[in-house]
Motif scaffolding. Structure first.
Motif, PDB file in Angstrom:
ATOM      1  N   CYS A   8       0.782  -1.224   0.038  1.00 45.91           N
ATOM      2  CA  CYS A   8      -0.242   0.008  -0.085  1.00 45.91           C
ATOM      3  C   CYS A   8       1.006   1.252   0.018  1.00 45.91           C
ATOM      4  N   HIS A   9       1.530   1.340   1.036  1.00 45.81           N
ATOM      5  CA  HIS A   9       2.462   2.714   1.152  1.00 45.81           C
ATOM      6  C   HIS A   9       3.834   2.247   0.880  1.00 45.81           C
ATOM      7  N   PRO A  10       4.505   3.413   0.425  1.00 44.27           N
ATOM      8  CA  PRO A  10       6.068   3.220   0.329  1.00 44.27           C
ATOM      9  C   PRO A  10       6.525   2.950   1.776  1.00 44.27           C
ATOM     10  N   ASP A  11       7.227   1.765   1.712  1.00 48.78           N
ATOM     11  CA  ASP A  11       7.891   1.157   3.040  1.00 48.78           C
ATOM     12  C   ASP A  11       7.280  -0.200   3.482  1.00 48.78           C
ATOM     13  N   ASP A  12       5.995  -0.271   3.152  1.00 50.55           N
ATOM     14  CA  ASP A  12       5.357  -1.407   3.753  1.00 50.55           C
ATOM     15  C   ASP A  12       6.108  -2.881   3.283  1.00 50.55           C
ATOM     16  N   ILE A  13       6.308  -2.748   2.060  1.00 48.23           N
ATOM     17  CA  ILE A  13       7.158  -3.993   1.485  1.00 48.23           C
ATOM     18  C   ILE A  13       8.322  -4.278   2.173  1.00 48.23           C
ATOM     19  N   ASP A 113      -6.497   0.970   4.670  1.00 50.80           N
ATOM     20  CA  ASP A 113      -5.619   1.187   3.243  1.00 50.80           C
ATOM     21  C   ASP A 113      -5.006  -0.267   2.811  1.00 50.80           C
ATOM     22  N   HIS A 114      -4.525  -1.007   4.017  1.00 44.91           N
ATOM     23  CA  HIS A 114      -3.937  -2.150   3.688  1.00 44.91           C
ATOM     24  C   HIS A 114      -4.844  -3.304   3.269  1.00 44.91           C
ATOM     25  N   GLU A 115      -6.121  -3.242   3.939  1.00 45.02           N
ATOM     26  CA  GLU A 115      -6.942  -4.082   3.700  1.00 45.02           C
ATOM     27  C   GLU A 115      -7.501  -3.925   2.348  1.00 45.02           C
TER      28      GLU A 115
END
Ligand SMILES: [Zn+2]
Length: 258
Positions: A8-13, A113-115
Motif C-alpha cells: 500500500c504505502h512506500p515502506d510496507d514491503i 488502506d492495507h486491507e
C-alpha cells in the motif's frame, strides 16, 4: 522469473517482504516493487505533493538496492478503496510486470488502506488475464494467473490481536543487511520517527517484527506468509521450490497451523 511485491504505502514491503525479495533476486529473479499510495501523509510539515515526490524517490531508491523497478499505482494515503479507478491501476501494474509470483498485504490488518490494497491486488492478480477487462491503457492481458502470497499483518496480529494462520516462513537471516538498507532508503520516515521517538525506531521496529516471524519458524529472522489457494491460482508452493530449506512450513498434516 518475475516477482511483484505490491504494497500500500512506500515502506510496507520493506517491513514485511524485502528479505524474501532479496533471496529471490540472489537466485536470478527479476524483482518489481509497487505501491497503491504515494505516501502523501508521511510528513509533519511538507505539503502532500512534496512529501509524495520525496517518497516516490525513496521507494525507487529502495528498489534499486535489489536492482528492482518501482511502480506507483496512483492512489493516495488514507484514501485507498476498492473502486474502479484503482482496480484499473492495479491491473495496469500487473499487466506491465506480468509476474509469476505476487506478494501483497493479508486480508486483515491494522489499517483499512492495507486491507483495501489486499482486495485490489488480489482481484488484479485474478482478472489481469481477462482480455476484455479494460484497464484504461493498451496493455496485454497476462497469460496466466500468478502465484499469490500474503505477508504477515503489521505487528504479527489481526485486528482482534490474534496471530494470523500463516502457512510458512522464509528464513531471511542472511539478507538482513539488504533489508535494512532498503528500509533505510525511506529517509524521510526514518528521520521523522527518530525525531519523535529519540531513537532509531524505524529500523529497530522492522528488526523486531522480522525476529518475531523468525521465532515462529525457529530461525533468527523470518518473514511469514499465507498462500492464496482459491480456485484459479496455482496451489503448489513455488517459494518452497525456489528457496528450499530457507522456506519452513508451519502447517501440520491436517492442514492446520503449528
Ligand atoms: Zn502501510
Amino acid at each position: 522469473m518475475r516477482v511483484l511485491a505490491f504494497g500500500c504505502h512506500p515502506d510496507d514491503i520493506e517491513f514485511s517482504a524485502a528479505g524474501t525479495l532479496a533471496l529471490l533476486a540472489q537466485r536470478g529473479w527479476e524483482v518489481h516493487l509497487a505501491t497503491m499510495a504515494g505516501g502523501e501523509v508521511g510528513s509533519p510539515d511538507l505539503r502532500p505533493q512534496d512529501i509524495r515526490a520525496k517518497r516516490l524517490k525513496e521507494a525507487a531508491a529502495s528498489a534499486e538496492v535489489l536492482g528492482a523497478r518501482y511502480h506507483y499505482a496512483g492512489g493516495h494515503d488514507l484514501e485507498i478503496e476498492y473502486n474502479q479507478a484503482l482496480r484499473r491501476q492495479a491491473v495496469r501494474v500487473l499487466r506491465e510486470v506480468d509476474p509469476q509470483i505476487v506478494l501483497t498485504h493479508p486480508p486483515t490488518d491494522y489499517l483499512l488502506d492495507h486491507e483495501e490494497t489486499h482486495r485490489l491486488v488480489r482481484n488484479a492478480a485474478f482478472i489481469a488475464s481477462v482480455p476484455l477487462f479494460d484497464c484504461g491503457l493498451p496493455t496485454r492481458p497476462m497469460e496466466r494467473i500468478p502465484y499469490l502470497y500474503y505477508w504477515n499483518a503489521a505487528g504479527q496480529a489481526d485486528i482482534f490481536g490474534r496471530p494470523l494462520p500463516v502457512h510458512f516462513g522464509v528464513d531471511v537471516s542472511s539478507v538482513m543487511d539488504t533489508k535494512v538498507r532498503m528500509l533505510a532508503a525511506h529517509e524521510s520516515q526514518r528521520e521523522w520517527l527518530r525525531f519523535i521517538n529519540k531513537w532509531d525506531a524505524y529500523i529497530e521496529n522492522m528488526k523486531e517484527g522480522t525476529a518475531r516471524d523468525g521465532k515462529r519458524i525457529g530461525r533468527p529472522m523470518g518473514e511469514c506468509f499465507l498462500q492464496h489457494r482459491g480456485l484459479g491460482h496455482p496451489t503448489d508452493n513455488i517459494l518452497a521450490k525456489v528457496l528450499g530449506d530457507l522456506c519452513v512450513s508451519l502447517e501440520d498434516s491436517k492442514g492446520g497451523t503449528k
